[in-house]
Write an enzyme that holds these catalytic residues in place. Structure first.
Site, mmCIF file in Angstrom:
data_model
loop_
_atom_site.group_PDB
_atom_site.id
_atom_site.type_symbol
_atom_site.label_atom_id
_atom_site.label_comp_id
_atom_site.label_asym_id
_atom_site.label_seq_id
_atom_site.Cartn_x
_atom_site.Cartn_y
_atom_site.Cartn_z
ATOM 1 N N CYS A 159 0.839 -1.189 0.000
ATOM 2 C CA CYS A 159 0.000 0.000 0.000
ATOM 3 C C CYS A 159 0.883 1.251 0.000
ATOM 4 C CB CYS A 159 -0.943 0.112 1.189
ATOM 5 S SG CYS A 159 -2.134 -1.206 1.313
ATOM 6 N N LYS A 169 6.651 -4.428 -3.223
ATOM 7 C CA LYS A 169 8.079 -4.144 -3.040
ATOM 8 C C LYS A 169 8.450 -4.095 -1.559
ATOM 9 C CE LYS A 169 12.136 -2.697 -4.660
ATOM 10 N NZ LYS A 169 12.949 -3.771 -5.241
#
Ligand code: M6R
Length: 598
Positions: free
Chosen positions: A2, A593
């Site tokens: 997020c 990531k």
């Protein structure tokens, strides 16, 4: 995991949508399950546009770039609480349409909050944890009438690690909170923005203020105030100039960031060598390692694999033992053994990985010992919490699969282990050229191997000694980019059970150095005699080449540099296979990531 970005202008109308969209593109590696924006005008009107899908898909659906307003928020979601859907997409608003906001991280008491808020009469549109924050703010605002106090009270009712951004619809103020997840403020002429991610801010300004844990910031277009989340007291902090190069975020002539970042490795390695030789932190690191009682090392995924390679370097070059485990295991495995005077080396590209943070927090709480952070993102939580910060200077890494940062992490450990024993590091200067030669000469061969392997659904990557961490890393890359089952193992262990898997042409990738030839030949033969197919990456050796079905030479690699070349070879191989199979290597499905949750 997020990402969000919020910005306040004095007046701006047109162009806001473009700014939010651009920030969304920068944040895209943070999550691609849902995307959404909220835009506000000066008459206390707001609109939220959000849906399931990537930033590109949702932006096309709602024409984000055309939206106007004087302040706005964008959020991209990597789903944990609530399925990817329009209802669970962020930003969220409260029941009365007076507060809008979005978050990053995990509110772990969400299930209890859903019940509590429903009983209190709130209409919840979904089950996303970010929505709970906004409804609690609504309750707390009703009680206090002061948004700052509402934020402080809200923080006591939500558990977990998070950062969030929220704004009262009718005010020109925005508020952003940090507890566990990263948060940065960007100061520019005529506007101020806040984001979970530095790179979304750097398009607008290089004047950055990192917000620390248990702080919140209140800002308008030209003023900001940082305050304690615990008692509301003011905290003075001036912006620092951040020199990260946003140009890195362009693809150049490459098809994907993963490819670009693999090919950037030699230059990033050169930069690293310069920094390691000059930076005081590296000198201090050697002293600290020398003075430590026991040394522990943690990292997750790729960073853990680089650290594991580091433990071989320290053991082989210096006879020094380092207790390494993946970060999530640290407390259970070593939590009862650590003592004052010990050293924890924490390896993390992002510096925000929750498993790493847990290990560091536990270590700091339990013992009086030093934490050394090997990080790429300066200004990250790990960089702030570590006593010694070793920057790996890989610059921004966009692609979710870690590539150039892995190579520089390996470089850090080779340097530390070499310098620890007072040995010169001159040979390390040859590494960038070695990588360049390897990539130039072997790209085509790796392409052919990619063609051979492209339809496989299972494979093993086996390595002996210092190649073992690379076998694990190679297998991780195959999973992440190819979406297949692959396992990285110590080659000697393969015969203790896994060998039973081997059927005709079962693919096994072997990694060898010049020093384990006899051992590796024996392990290759165990597979070949069961009709498995063997693909080998090793310094050139006629015998190994002859018994392999396909051979990729690690040209001119010495014992300690072979893992680095093999690592980059497997990165490129997984990239090439992924692309052949139509995958987007930069955004593997289900992965983000930066993993800021447990
Ligand atoms: O930011 P970090 O280095 O702490 O991230 C740890 C892992 O999530 C990360 O290395 C992950 O394994 C890579 N995406 C794999 O390519």
């Amino acid at each position: 995991m997020c990402g969000f970005f919020g910005i306040v202008f004095e007046e701006r109308n047109g162009g806001l949508g473009q700014i939010l969209n651009k920030a969304g593109e920068r944040l895209s590696y943070r999550g691609y399950d849902t995307a959404g924006i909220a835009v506000f005008d000066k008459n206390s009107n707001y609109k939220i546009f959000k849906d399931k899908g990537t930033i590109e898909e949702v932006s096309d659906e709602f024409k984000f770039k055309e939206k106007s307003g004087y302040k706005g928020i964008i959020q991209l979601r990597w789903a944990t609480f609530g399925a990817p859907s329009k209802e669970n997409a962020q930003p969220h608003d409260d029941c009365k349409g007076e507060i809008v906001g979005a978050h990053n991280g995990n509110i772990v008491n969400t299930h209890g909050l859903i019940k509590e808020l429903s009983e209190n009469g709130h209409t919840l549109k979904g089950v996303n944890d970010g929505e709970m924050i906004i409804h609690i703010l609504e309750e707390e605002m009703a009680g206090t009438g002061d948004f700052g106090k509402a934020i402080i009270n809200t923080n006591t009712r939500i558990n977990g690690d998070y950062a969030f951004i929220a704004t009262p619809v009718s005010s020109d103020k925005m508020y952003a909170v940090k507890k566990g997840s990263s948060l940065f403020l960007g100061i520019a002429d005529g506007y101020i923005c806040a984001s979970s991610d530095l790179i979304s801010i750097l398009d607008h300004t290089d004047k950055i203020i990192p917000i620390l844990d248990n702080e919140y910031v209140e800002f308008t277009y030209d003023k900001y105030e940082i305050k304690s989340l615990l008692n509301g007291s003011k905290i003075e902090r001036k912006p620092e100039i951040n020199n990260l190069n946003v140009e890195e975020i362009k693809l150049g002539g490459y098809s994907h960031f993963m490819e670009k970042e693999i090919f950037e490795s030699p230059q990033k390695f050169r930069n690293l060598l310069d920094v390691m030789e000059k930076h005081d932190a590296y000198k201090e690191a050697i002293k600290t390692i020398r003075n430590a009682n026991n040394i522990y090392l943690v990292g997750s995924g790729t960073s853990y694999h680089a650290g594991r390679l580091g433990t071989y370097y320290f053991s082989k070059i210096d006879g020094l033992n380092i207790n390494a485990t993946f970060a999530a295991d640290f407390i259970e495995r070593y939590g009862h053994c650590i003592k004052d005077g010990d050293l924890l080396i924490a390896v993390s590209q992002s510096g925000e990985t929750k498993d790493v943070k847990n290990a560091v927090d536990y270590f700091k709480k339990k013992v009086n010992g030093k934490v050394m952070g090997v990080v790429n993102v300066l200004g990250s939580t790990l960089a702030y919490n570590a006593d010694i910060v070793l920057p790996i200077v890989s610059d921004i890494e966009i692609s979710v699969p870690a590539t150039k940062t892995f190579i520089n992490q390996c470089g850090v450990f080779l340097y530390l282990a070499t310098a620890y024993s007072g040995k010169g590091i001159d040979r390390m200067r040859e590494i960038p050229a070695l990588i360049e030669d390897f990539l130039r000469k072997e790209k085509e061969h790796l392409g052919k191997l990619a063609e051979i392997l492209k339809n496989e659904r299972d494979l093993h990557v086996l390595g002996y000694g210092i190649m073992y961490p690379i076998a694990m890393e190679g297998a991780l890359k195959m999973k992440e980019v190819m979406y297949i089952h692959s396992e990285g193992m110590y080659s000697s262990e393969f015969k203790h059970g896994p060998l039973a898997i081997v059927y005709d042409n079962y693919p096994v990738i072997f990694l060898a150095t010049s020093e384990d030839k006899d051992m590796i030949i024996s392990h290759i033969n165990e597979v070949k005699t069961r009709m498995g197919s063997v693909y080998t990456l090793a310094p050139y050796d006629k015998e190994i080449e002859e018994i392999s079905d396909y051979f990729i030479p690690l040209d001119n690699a010495e014992y300690f540099t072979s893992p680095i070349l093999a690592g980059i070879g497997l990165q490129l191989l997984s990239y090439l296979i992924g692309v052949k199979n139509g995958r987007n290597p930069d955004r593997p499905r289900n992965i983000s990531k930066t993993i800021t949750v447990d």
